[in-house]
Motif scaffolding. Structure first.
Motif, short mmCIF file in Angstrom:
data_model
loop_
_atom_site.label_atom_id
_atom_site.label_comp_id
_atom_site.label_asym_id
_atom_site.label_seq_id
_atom_site.Cartn_x
_atom_site.Cartn_y
_atom_site.Cartn_z
N ARG A 114 43.74 50.45 35.23
CA ARG A 114 44.05 49.56 34.12
C ARG A 114 45.23 48.63 34.41
O ARG A 114 45.14 47.42 34.16
CB ARG A 114 44.31 50.40 32.85
CG ARG A 114 44.44 49.56 31.59
CD ARG A 114 43.13 48.94 31.18
NE ARG A 114 43.32 47.95 30.12
CZ ARG A 114 42.33 47.38 29.46
NH1 ARG A 114 41.08 47.72 29.73
NH2 ARG A 114 42.56 46.51 28.52
N PRO A 115 46.37 49.13 34.92
CA PRO A 115 47.45 48.21 35.26
C PRO A 115 47.07 47.18 36.32
O PRO A 115 47.51 46.02 36.25
CB PRO A 115 48.57 49.14 35.76
CG PRO A 115 48.28 50.45 35.15
CD PRO A 115 46.79 50.54 35.07
N ILE A 116 46.26 47.59 37.28
CA ILE A 116 45.82 46.64 38.30
C ILE A 116 44.97 45.54 37.67
O ILE A 116 45.13 44.35 37.96
CB ILE A 116 45.04 47.37 39.43
CG1 ILE A 116 45.99 48.28 40.22
CG2 ILE A 116 44.37 46.37 40.37
CD1 ILE A 116 45.28 49.23 41.17
N MET A 117 44.05 45.92 36.77
CA MET A 117 43.22 44.92 36.10
C MET A 117 44.06 44.00 35.22
O MET A 117 43.81 42.80 35.13
CB MET A 117 42.12 45.59 35.29
CG MET A 117 40.95 46.03 36.13
SD MET A 117 39.56 46.66 35.17
CE MET A 117 40.18 48.26 34.72
N SER A 118 45.07 44.57 34.55
CA SER A 118 45.94 43.74 33.72
C SER A 118 46.68 42.72 34.58
O SER A 118 46.84 41.56 34.19
CB SER A 118 46.95 44.62 32.96
OG SER A 118 46.28 45.48 32.06
N TRP A 119 47.12 43.16 35.76
CA TRP A 119 47.79 42.24 36.69
C TRP A 119 46.85 41.12 37.13
O TRP A 119 47.20 39.94 37.08
CB TRP A 119 48.29 43.03 37.90
CG TRP A 119 48.80 42.20 39.03
CD1 TRP A 119 50.05 41.65 39.14
CD2 TRP A 119 48.08 41.79 40.20
NE1 TRP A 119 50.15 40.93 40.31
CE2 TRP A 119 48.95 41.00 40.97
CE3 TRP A 119 46.78 42.01 40.66
CZ2 TRP A 119 48.57 40.44 42.19
CZ3 TRP A 119 46.39 41.46 41.86
CH2 TRP A 119 47.28 40.68 42.63
N SER A 120 45.64 41.49 37.52
CA SER A 120 44.70 40.45 37.99
C SER A 120 44.28 39.53 36.85
O SER A 120 44.02 38.34 37.08
CB SER A 120 43.47 41.09 38.64
OG SER A 120 42.69 41.77 37.69
N SER A 121 44.24 40.05 35.62
CA SER A 121 43.86 39.18 34.51
C SER A 121 44.89 38.08 34.28
O SER A 121 44.55 37.00 33.78
CB SER A 121 43.66 40.00 33.23
OG SER A 121 44.88 40.45 32.70
N LEU A 122 46.15 38.33 34.66
CA LEU A 122 47.16 37.28 34.56
C LEU A 122 46.85 36.14 35.53
O LEU A 122 47.08 34.96 35.21
CB LEU A 122 48.55 37.86 34.86
CG LEU A 122 49.05 38.94 33.89
CD1 LEU A 122 50.40 39.47 34.36
CD2 LEU A 122 49.13 38.40 32.47
N ILE A 123 46.33 36.50 36.71
CA ILE A 123 45.93 35.46 37.66
C ILE A 123 44.79 34.64 37.09
O ILE A 123 44.83 33.39 37.08
CB ILE A 123 45.52 36.11 39.00
CG1 ILE A 123 46.76 36.68 39.71
CG2 ILE A 123 44.79 35.10 39.90
CD1 ILE A 123 46.47 37.40 40.99
N TYR A 124 43.77 35.31 36.55
CA TYR A 124 42.59 34.57 36.08
C TYR A 124 42.86 33.85 34.76
O TYR A 124 42.20 32.84 34.47
CB TYR A 124 41.39 35.50 35.99
CG TYR A 124 40.99 36.00 37.35
CD1 TYR A 124 40.57 35.11 38.34
CD2 TYR A 124 41.09 37.35 37.70
CE1 TYR A 124 40.25 35.55 39.61
CE2 TYR A 124 40.75 37.80 38.97
CZ TYR A 124 40.33 36.89 39.92
OH TYR A 124 40.01 37.31 41.18
N SER A 125 43.84 34.30 33.99
CA SER A 125 44.18 33.52 32.80
C SER A 125 44.73 32.16 33.19
O SER A 125 44.51 31.16 32.49
CB SER A 125 45.19 34.29 31.93
OG SER A 125 46.42 34.44 32.59
N LYS A 126 45.43 32.09 34.34
CA LYS A 126 45.88 30.79 34.86
C LYS A 126 44.70 29.96 35.32
O LYS A 126 44.66 28.73 35.14
CB LYS A 126 46.86 30.99 36.02
CG LYS A 126 48.19 31.64 35.65
CD LYS A 126 49.10 31.70 36.87
CE LYS A 126 50.49 32.23 36.52
NZ LYS A 126 50.48 33.66 36.22
N VAL A 127 43.70 30.62 35.94
CA VAL A 127 42.53 29.90 36.45
C VAL A 127 41.79 29.20 35.31
O VAL A 127 41.36 28.04 35.45
CB VAL A 127 41.59 30.88 37.19
CG1 VAL A 127 40.27 30.19 37.56
CG2 VAL A 127 42.27 31.44 38.44
N PHE A 128 41.64 29.88 34.17
CA PHE A 128 40.86 29.32 33.07
C PHE A 128 41.70 28.57 32.06
O PHE A 128 41.17 28.04 31.08
CB PHE A 128 40.06 30.43 32.39
CG PHE A 128 39.01 31.03 33.29
CD1 PHE A 128 37.87 30.31 33.62
CD2 PHE A 128 39.17 32.29 33.83
CE1 PHE A 128 36.92 30.83 34.46
CE2 PHE A 128 38.21 32.83 34.67
CZ PHE A 128 37.08 32.09 34.99
#
Length: 257
Positions: A114-128
Motif C-alpha cells: 500500500r505505501p509503495i502504491m501510494s508513492w507511485s500514485s503521486l507520480i501518476y497524479s503529476k502525469v494526469f
C-alpha cells in the motif's frame, strides 16, 4: 546506486530503459533478474507487447481466473508472473511501467504494497495533471472515477522492491471475455463485468505524452540515466508460461470443485 546533485537536493540515480513491443514474458523475466541481481534503481517502460497474453499473479489459480476452453481454442498464452496482484490480459494496447528501487533510496516509503502504491500514485497524479481525467488510487488499482485503467503488482525483497503497472491505453473488447470475474474482487467493482469496470487511457492522453510525462514525473524523485539492459544474467527467473496440460488440469479441478 549513487546520487546526483539536482539543485539543492542530491537525488538517487535511476537507470531508465524504454522498450517497444517486447514480449511480456521476456519483460517479466528481465525485471526479476534486475530485482534479484542488480544494485541499481531501474525504471522500465515497455510500450505494448507483441500479442495478447494473460498474466496472473504468483498465487493465481487459472481455473478460477481464466475461461480456459476459449483460451486453449484461441491459443492465448497464460503466464504466471513472479509478483503478486491480479490477472490481466495485455496486448499492443497496454503500456507497462515498472519501478525497481533500493529501499534505502526511497526511505520515506515503507516497504509494503500500500505505501509503495501510494508513492507511485503521486507520480501518476503529476502525469494526469492538466488533463480531464479524474485520476485516483482505489484499493489496489489506478482509476478514472470508478473505472480501472491500471493494475498494480509488487514483489518485495530484503533490500529492494519492484512495483509494476499494466496501463490500458486501449483494449480489445473480445479479449476481456477470456477473463472470469475473480472471486476476490475490489469492493468498488460492485460485481461489474470487465467492460463496465475498465476504461482506456486513450480518451485522456496520447501514448507518447503518457510515457514522456511519466519520465518527467519520475525526475522529481530520481536523477535519471538512460541506459541499455544488461546482456547476460546469472539468474533463473520464475515467471513462466503455463503449459496446455497445466491449463487442462486447472479446468478439470475447477469443474470438480
Amino acid at each position: 546506486m549513487g546520487t546526483r546533485q539536482v539543485g539543492n537536493a542530491a537525488l538517487p540515480l535511476m537507470n531508465t530503459v524504454i522498450m517497444k513491443g517486447v514480449p511480456i514474458l521476456q519483460q517479466l523475466q528481465i525485471e526479476e533478474c534486475l530485482l534479484r541481481t542488480s544494485s541499481h534503481n531501474w525504471c522500465i517502460i515497455n510500450d505494448g507487447t507483441d500479442k495478447p497474453n494473460i498474466v496472473m499473479g504468483i498465487s493465481g489459480k487459472a481455473g478460477e481466473l481464466v475461461e480456459i476452453t476459449p483460451v486453449l481454442q484461441d491459443k492465448i498464452p497464460v503466464i504466471r508472473r513472479f509478483t503478486g496482484g491480479g490477472t490481466v490480459i495485455v496486448d499492443d494496447g497496454t503500456i507497462f511501467v515498472s519501478f525497481i528501487c533500493n529501499k534505502s533510496d526511497v526511505p520515506d516509503v515503507q516497504p509494503y504494497p500500500r505505501p509503495i502504491m501510494s508513492w507511485s500514485s503521486l507520480i501518476y497524479s503529476k502525469v494526469f495533471h492538466g488533463t480531464s481525467a479524474d485520476f485516483k488510487l482505489r484499493e489496489n488499482d489506478y482509476v478514472f472515477g470508478v473505472r480501472k485503467f491500471g493494475g498494480n503488482a509488487q514483489s518485495i525483497t530484503k533490500n529492494r522492491w519492484i512495483h509494476h503497472t499494466s496501463f490500458l491505453w486501449d483494449y480489445k473488447t473480445r479479449n476481456m471475455s477470456y477473463l472470469k470475474v475473480p472471486k476476490r474482487a475490489p469492493e468498488y467493482r460492485l460485481a461489474r463485468d470487465h467492460l463496465d469496470f475498465i476504461c482506456p487511457m486513450k480518451d485522456y492522453i496520447s501514448r507518447s505524452d503518457f510515457i514522456n510525462k511519466t519520465i518527467d514525473a519520475t525526475k522529481t524523485h530520481f536523477a535519471l540515466s538512460s541506459t541499455e539492459l544488461p546482456s547476460n544474467f546469472q539468474f533463473t527467473p520464475t515467471s513462466k508460461l503455463l503449459s496446455r496440460v497445466e491449463l487442462e488440469a486447472a479446468a478439470n479441478n475447477e469443474s470438480r470443485g
